[in-house]
Design an enzyme around this catalytic site. Sequence first.
Site, PDB file in Angstrom:
ATOM      1  N   SER A 120       0.824  -1.211   0.000  1.00 29.92           N
ATOM      2  CA  SER A 120       0.000   0.000   0.000  1.00 29.92           C
ATOM      3  C   SER A 120       0.855   1.257   0.000  1.00 29.92           C
ATOM      4  O   SER A 120       0.328   2.350  -0.127  1.00 29.92           O
ATOM      5  CB  SER A 120      -0.926  -0.012   1.202  1.00 29.92           C
ATOM      6  OG  SER A 120      -0.247  -0.449   2.324  1.00 29.92           O
ATOM      7  N   HIS A 142      -2.072  -2.616  -6.485  1.00 30.72           N
ATOM      8  CA  HIS A 142      -2.631  -2.242  -5.178  1.00 30.72           C
ATOM      9  C   HIS A 142      -4.154  -2.325  -5.207  1.00 30.72           C
ATOM     10  O   HIS A 142      -4.819  -1.522  -5.858  1.00 30.72           O
ATOM     11  CB  HIS A 142      -2.147  -0.817  -4.832  1.00 30.72           C
ATOM     12  CG  HIS A 142      -2.548  -0.347  -3.486  1.00 30.72           C
ATOM     13  ND1 HIS A 142      -2.628   0.982  -3.140  1.00 30.72           N
ATOM     14  CD2 HIS A 142      -2.901  -1.027  -2.367  1.00 30.72           C
ATOM     15  CE1 HIS A 142      -2.999   1.098  -1.896  1.00 30.72           C
ATOM     16  NE2 HIS A 142      -3.184  -0.104  -1.398  1.00 30.72           N
ATOM     17  N   GLU A 154      -4.643   0.169  -8.220  1.00 25.74           N
ATOM     18  CA  GLU A 154      -3.641   1.213  -8.474  1.00 25.74           C
ATOM     19  C   GLU A 154      -2.401   0.472  -9.008  1.00 25.74           C
ATOM     20  O   GLU A 154      -1.879  -0.429  -8.341  1.00 25.74           O
ATOM     21  CB  GLU A 154      -3.337   1.923  -7.139  1.00 25.74           C
ATOM     22  CG  GLU A 154      -2.666   3.257  -7.246  1.00 25.74           C
ATOM     23  CD  GLU A 154      -2.521   3.931  -5.865  1.00 25.74           C
ATOM     24  OE1 GLU A 154      -2.514   3.227  -4.830  1.00 25.74           O
ATOM     25  OE2 GLU A 154      -2.388   5.165  -5.841  1.00 25.74           O
ATOM     26  N   ASN A 192      -2.926   6.277  -0.744  1.00 22.61           N
ATOM     27  CA  ASN A 192      -2.621   6.480   0.675  1.00 22.61           C
ATOM     28  C   ASN A 192      -1.967   7.827   0.957  1.00 22.61           C
ATOM     29  O   ASN A 192      -2.039   8.321   2.080  1.00 22.61           O
ATOM     30  CB  ASN A 192      -1.790   5.312   1.207  1.00 22.61           C
ATOM     31  CG  ASN A 192      -2.692   4.119   1.457  1.00 22.61           C
ATOM     32  OD1 ASN A 192      -3.792   4.278   1.988  1.00 22.61           O
ATOM     33  ND2 ASN A 192      -2.270   2.944   1.046  1.00 22.61           N
TER      34      ASN A 192
END
Length: 288
Positions: A120, A142, A154, A192
């Site tokens: 992540s 991801h 992602e 993130n």
Amino acid sequence: MSNVSHIAVIGAGTMGSGIALTSALAGKKCTLIDVQAPQLENARSYHEKQLSKLVAKEKLTSEEASHAQSLLDYTTEMSDASSADWAIEAATENVEVKKKLFQLMRDAFGEDVVLATNTSSISISDLASAVEGAEQRVIGMHFFNPVPVMKLVEVIKGANTSEATTNATVELSEGLGKIPVPANDFAGFVSNRVLMPMINEAFHAWDDGVADPEAIDSIMKLGCAFPMGPLRLADYIGLDVCRDIMMVMYNGLNENPKYLPNQKLVDLVEAGKLGDKSGSGVYDYKKE
Ligand code: 3HC
């Protein structure tokens, strides 16, 4: 690389289990690997429960659910998945653990198998540096929790990821019913980098006495149309995961103090209150 039919998923936690279920529902054979047998049992129960729910909701016939279950294998030995034609690492968010796993993956799977990571936040180029000679096959893939529901993958290229690996990753993501979106290899990528400081700020707001967790979450749900408030989402993701991602961004983005995890978040993690998975976190989930 195309026409992937057998995916090895390494790590049977929440993300690995979700990726495995999504793969089986897309008709791919999937071997889920974890050194901890109880994790594999939890994953199997999760799969059985979700497949039964889909049958009850008439989204799958019982034959389709049985077929999906038959595509899923569970093992503690990576060598049991040596015929896999794609590998996705979904282990704990720790760079040294992941680097060791990448070396095992390089040795266990065929020479042109893509070695994807569901990290992540950790640099793809850094992870790839652990598998000299195979860097062009390493890529970030991801997924988001809950994997069967969330549409995004992602896709993050490392410095040496080949175009063939990237194209195959886009193709597989679409084959799993997902929408791949590219991001560059900076700590936290896009998702993130944006999400975690917002969650961390919700902890600061709680810590400063701006409002209690229920009010913070209600405000963000009702006023900003979030499906879950940020503190409820932090419990759902895992408070340890949130703290670890903040630290990866702090270390990877010039030790900018804005990425330091809030102390209340750190204290909860150190007290073993990790959110849903431990029964309590910001909120208490233990049954009366
Ligand atoms: N596995 C499979 N399916 C699930 C599921 C799970 N764990 N949890 C929920 N679902 C399905 C339900 O079966 C239901 O399906 P249906 O529409 O076919 O009936 C659907 O999702 C909606 O679930 P519910 O009705 O139980 O509950 P909600 O409507 O409240 O939705 C939620 C639950 C989908 C989790 C929603 O609250 C949500 O979208 N929350 C935000 C999740 C989010 O932000 N995820 C990203 C986290 S960040 C991340 O993963 C990145 C990492 O790097 C940190």
